[in-house]
Design a protein around this motif. Structure first.
Motif, PDB file in Angstrom:
ATOM      1  N   UNK A  44       0.846  -1.190   0.000  1.00  0.00           N
ATOM      2  CA  UNK A  44       0.000   0.000   0.000  1.00  0.00           C
ATOM      3  C   UNK A  44       0.882   1.242   0.000  1.00  0.00           C
ATOM      4  N   UNK A  45       0.523   2.193  -0.845  1.00  0.00           N
ATOM      5  CA  UNK A  45       1.283   3.427  -0.934  1.00  0.00           C
ATOM      6  C   UNK A  45       1.209   4.215   0.361  1.00  0.00           C
ATOM      7  N   UNK A  46       2.253   4.971   0.633  1.00  0.00           N
ATOM      8  CA  UNK A  46       2.301   5.757   1.857  1.00  0.00           C
ATOM      9  C   UNK A  46       1.633   7.107   1.684  1.00  0.00           C
ATOM     10  N   UNK A  47       1.385   7.729   2.791  1.00  0.00           N
ATOM     11  CA  UNK A  47       0.833   9.075   2.766  1.00  0.00           C
ATOM     12  C   UNK A  47      -0.646   9.113   3.081  1.00  0.00           C
ATOM     13  N   UNK A  48      -1.082  10.269   3.488  1.00  0.00           N
ATOM     14  CA  UNK A  48      -2.464  10.460   3.892  1.00  0.00           C
ATOM     15  C   UNK A  48      -3.454  10.458   2.746  1.00  0.00           C
ATOM     16  N   UNK A  49      -3.011  10.813   1.538  1.00  0.00           N
ATOM     17  CA  UNK A  49      -3.930  10.863   0.398  1.00  0.00           C
ATOM     18  C   UNK A  49      -4.491   9.488   0.079  1.00  0.00           C
ATOM     19  N   UNK A 100      -9.236   6.172  -0.047  1.00  0.00           N
ATOM     20  CA  UNK A 100      -9.458   4.728  -0.079  1.00  0.00           C
ATOM     21  C   UNK A 100     -10.937   4.350  -0.218  1.00  0.00           C
ATOM     22  N   UNK A 101     -11.815   5.065   0.441  1.00  0.00           N
ATOM     23  CA  UNK A 101     -13.240   4.760   0.398  1.00  0.00           C
ATOM     24  C   UNK A 101     -13.884   5.017  -0.946  1.00  0.00           C
ATOM     25  N   UNK A 102     -13.265   5.833  -1.783  1.00  0.00           N
ATOM     26  CA  UNK A 102     -13.841   6.128  -3.098  1.00  0.00           C
ATOM     27  C   UNK A 102     -13.848   4.919  -4.024  1.00  0.00           C
ATOM     28  N   UNK A 103     -12.919   4.006  -3.808  1.00  0.00           N
ATOM     29  CA  UNK A 103     -12.765   2.859  -4.700  1.00  0.00           C
ATOM     30  C   UNK A 103     -14.028   2.010  -4.756  1.00  0.00           C
ATOM     31  N   UNK A 104     -14.721   1.899  -3.644  1.00  0.00           N
ATOM     32  CA  UNK A 104     -15.923   1.065  -3.633  1.00  0.00           C
ATOM     33  C   UNK A 104     -17.121   1.759  -4.279  1.00  0.00           C
ATOM     34  N   UNK A 105     -17.030   3.065  -4.505  1.00  0.00           N
ATOM     35  CA  UNK A 105     -18.152   3.818  -5.061  1.00  0.00           C
ATOM     36  C   UNK A 105     -17.909   4.347  -6.472  1.00  0.00           C
ATOM     37  N   UNK A 144       6.697   0.622 -16.873  1.00  0.00           N
ATOM     38  CA  UNK A 144       6.925   0.220 -18.261  1.00  0.00           C
ATOM     39  C   UNK A 144       5.998  -0.927 -18.670  1.00  0.00           C
ATOM     40  N   UNK A 145       5.343  -1.534 -17.684  1.00  0.00           N
ATOM     41  CA  UNK A 145       4.446  -2.660 -17.934  1.00  0.00           C
ATOM     42  C   UNK A 145       2.999  -2.214 -17.765  1.00  0.00           C
ATOM     43  N   UNK A 146       2.088  -2.990 -18.274  1.00  0.00           N
ATOM     44  CA  UNK A 146       0.679  -2.724 -18.053  1.00  0.00           C
ATOM     45  C   UNK A 146       0.256  -3.527 -16.830  1.00  0.00           C
ATOM     46  N   UNK A 147      -0.126  -2.828 -15.774  1.00  0.00           N
ATOM     47  CA  UNK A 147      -0.532  -3.471 -14.528  1.00  0.00           C
ATOM     48  C   UNK A 147      -1.923  -2.973 -14.182  1.00  0.00           C
ATOM     49  N   UNK A 148      -2.822  -3.904 -14.029  1.00  0.00           N
ATOM     50  CA  UNK A 148      -4.174  -3.560 -13.613  1.00  0.00           C
ATOM     51  C   UNK A 148      -4.457  -4.409 -12.388  1.00  0.00           C
ATOM     52  N   UNK A 149      -4.800  -3.785 -11.293  1.00  0.00           N
ATOM     53  CA  UNK A 149      -5.039  -4.561 -10.092  1.00  0.00           C
ATOM     54  C   UNK A 149      -6.181  -3.984  -9.279  1.00  0.00           C
ATOM     55  N   UNK A 150      -6.785  -4.845  -8.526  1.00  0.00           N
ATOM     56  CA  UNK A 150      -7.829  -4.451  -7.605  1.00  0.00           C
ATOM     57  C   UNK A 150      -7.349  -4.796  -6.206  1.00  0.00           C
ATOM     58  N   UNK A 151      -7.404  -3.832  -5.306  1.00  0.00           N
ATOM     59  CA  UNK A 151      -6.966  -4.062  -3.929  1.00  0.00           C
ATOM     60  C   UNK A 151      -7.906  -5.057  -3.256  1.00  0.00           C
ATOM     61  N   UNK A 152      -7.377  -5.782  -2.283  1.00  0.00           N
ATOM     62  CA  UNK A 152      -8.187  -6.747  -1.558  1.00  0.00           C
ATOM     63  C   UNK A 152      -9.387  -6.100  -0.890  1.00  0.00           C
ATOM     64  N   UNK A 153      -9.229  -4.827  -0.507  1.00  0.00           N
ATOM     65  CA  UNK A 153     -10.319  -4.139   0.180  1.00  0.00           C
ATOM     66  C   UNK A 153     -11.154  -3.295  -0.782  1.00  0.00           C
ATOM     67  N   UNK A 154     -11.070  -3.600  -2.067  1.00  0.00           N
ATOM     68  CA  UNK A 154     -11.872  -2.870  -3.048  1.00  0.00           C
ATOM     69  C   UNK A 154     -11.047  -2.181  -4.068  1.00  0.00           C
TER      70      UNK A 154
END
Length: 73
Positions: free
Chosen positions: A29-34, A39-44, A63-73
């Protein structure tokens, strides 16, 4: 079913940071307050997050194509 709105976030830090451990790429998980604040926006929303590649491994991953969904949404 409610359609999710599309949201694009552009920031210095991203929701994921990459590193190497035992020769394998590890995502954390990326650092920082942002990241925490948004984080809650992902589910909406259908979120696309554009961020700077700060670490060397982030630059390699960029340089690669990475598409991922976090475990929490």
């Amino acid at each position: 079913m409610v359609e999710q709105r599309k949201l694009i976030i552009v920031s210095n830090r991203g929701p994921v940071s990459y590193s190497r451990q035992n020769g394998e790429r590890v995502a954390s998980r990326g650092g920082g307050g942002l990241v925490t604040a948004l984080r809650g926006l992902v589910s909406h929303h259908d979120v696309t997050w554009i961020a700077s590649a700060i670490t060397n491994e982030n630059r390699v991953a960029a340089q690669e194509t990475i598409e991922m969904t976090a475990r929490d949404g």
